[in-house]
Write a protein that holds these residues in place. Structure first.
Motif, short mmCIF file in Angstrom:
data_model
loop_
_atom_site.label_atom_id
_atom_site.label_comp_id
_atom_site.label_asym_id
_atom_site.label_seq_id
_atom_site.Cartn_x
_atom_site.Cartn_y
_atom_site.Cartn_z
N PRO A 119 -23.54 -13.42 -70.48
CA PRO A 119 -22.55 -12.43 -70.91
C PRO A 119 -23.24 -11.19 -71.45
CG PRO A 119 -22.71 -14.19 -72.52
CD PRO A 119 -23.53 -14.63 -71.35
N ASP A 120 -22.76 -10.03 -71.05
CA ASP A 120 -23.23 -8.76 -71.61
C ASP A 120 -22.59 -8.60 -72.99
OD1 ASP A 120 -23.77 -6.15 -72.31
OD2 ASP A 120 -23.06 -5.27 -70.44
N PRO A 121 -23.40 -8.50 -74.04
CA PRO A 121 -22.82 -8.47 -75.39
C PRO A 121 -22.32 -7.10 -75.84
CG PRO A 121 -25.20 -8.42 -75.55
CD PRO A 121 -24.88 -8.55 -74.08
N HIS A 122 -22.57 -6.03 -75.09
CA HIS A 122 -22.29 -4.67 -75.56
C HIS A 122 -20.82 -4.27 -75.35
CE1 HIS A 122 -26.59 -4.91 -74.43
NE2 HIS A 122 -26.79 -4.16 -75.50
N ALA A 123 -19.92 -5.16 -75.71
CA ALA A 123 -18.50 -4.98 -75.36
C ALA A 123 -17.85 -3.81 -76.08
CB ALA A 123 -17.73 -6.27 -75.67
N TRP A 124 -18.40 -3.38 -77.22
CA TRP A 124 -17.78 -2.30 -78.00
C TRP A 124 -17.72 -0.97 -77.27
CZ3 TRP A 124 -22.43 -4.72 -79.22
CH2 TRP A 124 -23.59 -3.96 -79.02
N HIS A 125 -18.51 -0.81 -76.20
CA HIS A 125 -18.51 0.48 -75.50
C HIS A 125 -17.24 0.73 -74.68
CE1 HIS A 125 -22.45 1.85 -76.64
NE2 HIS A 125 -23.00 0.71 -76.29
N ASP A 126 -16.39 -0.27 -74.53
CA ASP A 126 -15.08 -0.10 -73.88
C ASP A 126 -14.03 -0.03 -74.99
OD1 ASP A 126 -12.62 -0.33 -72.61
OD2 ASP A 126 -13.29 -1.87 -71.20
N GLN A 181 -20.12 12.66 -58.83
CA GLN A 181 -21.16 13.22 -59.68
C GLN A 181 -21.43 12.37 -60.92
OE1 GLN A 181 -20.52 17.34 -60.68
NE2 GLN A 181 -19.89 17.88 -58.60
N ARG A 182 -20.60 11.39 -61.17
CA ARG A 182 -20.73 10.60 -62.39
C ARG A 182 -21.77 9.49 -62.23
NH1 ARG A 182 -14.27 9.55 -63.24
NH2 ARG A 182 -13.60 11.72 -62.93
N ARG A 183 -23.04 9.91 -62.09
CA ARG A 183 -24.15 8.97 -61.92
C ARG A 183 -25.23 9.30 -62.92
NH1 ARG A 183 -23.78 10.20 -56.15
NH2 ARG A 183 -22.72 8.52 -55.04
N ALA A 184 -25.86 8.25 -63.47
CA ALA A 184 -26.94 8.47 -64.43
C ALA A 184 -27.80 7.22 -64.54
CB ALA A 184 -26.38 8.85 -65.80
N ILE A 185 -28.98 7.40 -65.14
CA ILE A 185 -29.91 6.31 -65.41
C ILE A 185 -30.10 6.21 -66.91
CG2 ILE A 185 -32.22 5.38 -64.98
CD1 ILE A 185 -30.62 5.65 -62.44
N THR A 186 -30.03 4.99 -67.45
CA THR A 186 -30.27 4.76 -68.87
C THR A 186 -31.46 3.80 -69.05
OG1 THR A 186 -28.69 2.92 -68.92
CG2 THR A 186 -27.86 5.12 -69.47
N SER A 187 -31.94 3.73 -70.29
CA SER A 187 -33.12 2.92 -70.56
C SER A 187 -32.89 1.44 -70.31
CB SER A 187 -33.57 3.13 -72.02
OG SER A 187 -33.87 4.46 -72.29
N PHE A 191 -24.68 -0.08 -71.16
CA PHE A 191 -23.48 0.74 -71.01
C PHE A 191 -22.59 0.31 -69.86
CE2 PHE A 191 -26.71 3.38 -73.09
CZ PHE A 191 -26.02 3.78 -74.22
N GLY A 192 -22.69 -0.94 -69.45
CA GLY A 192 -21.86 -1.42 -68.35
C GLY A 192 -20.38 -1.37 -68.66
N TYR A 193 -20.01 -1.69 -69.89
CA TYR A 193 -18.59 -1.64 -70.27
C TYR A 193 -18.10 -0.20 -70.29
CZ TYR A 193 -18.98 -6.53 -71.84
OH TYR A 193 -19.18 -7.88 -71.89
N SER A 204 -30.05 1.16 -64.73
CA SER A 204 -30.92 1.08 -65.90
C SER A 204 -32.31 0.61 -65.52
CB SER A 204 -30.32 0.13 -66.94
OG SER A 204 -30.23 -1.18 -66.41
N VAL A 205 -33.27 0.97 -66.36
CA VAL A 205 -34.65 0.57 -66.15
C VAL A 205 -34.85 -0.88 -66.58
CG1 VAL A 205 -37.04 1.06 -66.77
CG2 VAL A 205 -35.43 2.93 -66.44
N GLN A 206 -34.21 -1.28 -67.69
CA GLN A 206 -34.31 -2.64 -68.21
C GLN A 206 -32.98 -3.36 -68.05
OE1 GLN A 206 -35.85 -1.12 -72.09
NE2 GLN A 206 -37.12 -2.94 -72.02
#
Length: 298
Positions: A119-126, A181-187, A191-193, A204-206
């Motif tokens: 499970p991806d734990p970063h749920a707060w980003h949604d 155009q909504r494309r980007a790379i993060t560390s 930020f999946g949510y 992402s790199v990692q």
């Protein structure tokens, strides 16, 4: 003895003594990291005293508990954790502290995004998930301080109104950016949510944890993907090492579009020192990087 004399004598003033007494009477809530602590303060207000184990700018993925953290937890009346395997150290810390009180798992009721079989734990980003966090905190804090339950309910309702208003405003801004155009790379994959909630394509790199460095093969795969998709914007993260992303930018000719906040707030008084400010900063930073450059007048 006057107030000045009390201060000079090293004794608390009546106002200080009253504030200290009020603080001592409030239940202590310990959150695992700064974003949860901010949410708990918003909902709990002055009914509770909130602190966090991992403070602003700290990386909860690699956090090493300290003796001070053991004492902090031992004195708590409520512990709030994210869950979804985010705090791999929390069970050991609870056992070491001897804490026997309630533990609120703030993601209870959220259906997690699965990544690499976990499970991806970063749920707060949604923001939709943030509403669940707030509701879970409302219930838990109301049980902790029943006499303040009505005030806690009111604060939670107001917090949700502010969250909804911000979400609508950010969606309106994002609608001005063409979907392609909504494309980007993060560390790292934190930020999946956010991407799913707002229709953004992020790579992402990692993986979702910062504990392991990416391999040369991972970097090569990412660079090929960037070239194929013509992704030109890279973003640093506030708790990450910038050298890796700087290398990717140098090797691909991409532009670093700014810093995003993934797992921690920024220090008080800065750009992302609350959850709502974090959400606003991340999306407006992305949107700004996708805007065409302004032509300079000769």
């Amino acid at each position: 003895m006057g107030v000045v004399a009390l201060v000079l004598a090293g004794l608390p003033t009546p106002a200080q003594a009253q504030a200290a007494a009020a603080s001592a009477e409030r239940p202590r809530v310990v959150a695992s990291f700064s974003i949860l602590a901010d949410m708990a303060r918003e909902v709990g207000g002055d009914a509770v005293e909130v602190s966090s184990l991992v403070g602003p700018g700290g990386d909860a993925h690699v956090y090493e508990p300290t003796p001070a953290a053991v004492r902090q937890l031992a004195a708590a009346q409520l512990v709030v954790v994210n869950g979804l395997r985010f705090e791999g150290w929390i069970d050991r810390l609870v056992a070491a502290s001897g804490y026997r009180g309630p533990v609120l798992v703030a993601t209870t009721g959220i259906r997690p995004r699965m990544v690499y079989g976990a499970p991806d734990p970063h749920a707060w980003h949604d923001p939709a998930n943030a509403r669940v966090y707030i509701e879970n905190l409302r219930v838990a804090l109301g049980r902790l301080v029943p006499a303040q339950a009505a005030a806690i309910d009111a604060r939670a309702a107001h917090y949700l109104q502010r969250l909804d208003a911000q979400d609508q405003r950010l969606r309106a801004l994002l609608a001005q950016v063409p979907a392609e155009q909504r494309r980007a790379i993060t560390s790292h994959d934190a930020f999946g949510y956010l991407a799913a909630a707002y229709g953004i394509r992020l790579a992402s790199v990692q993986g979702w944890t910062t504990a392991a460095e990416p391999s040369a093969a991972d970097l090569a795969r990412l660079m090929r993907q960037m070239k194929a998709e013509q992704t030109r914007a890279l973003f640093l993260e506030n708790t990450g090492n910038p050298r890796m992303m700087q290398r990717v930018a140098q090797d691909t000719g991409a532009v670093i579009g700014g810093t995003l906040y993934a797992d921690a707030l920024s220090p008080p008084g800065t750009a992302a020192d609350s959850y709502l400010k974090l959400l606003n900063h991340n999306l407006t930073t992305l949107i700004a990087a996708w805007q065409p450059p302004v032509a300079r007048t000769p």
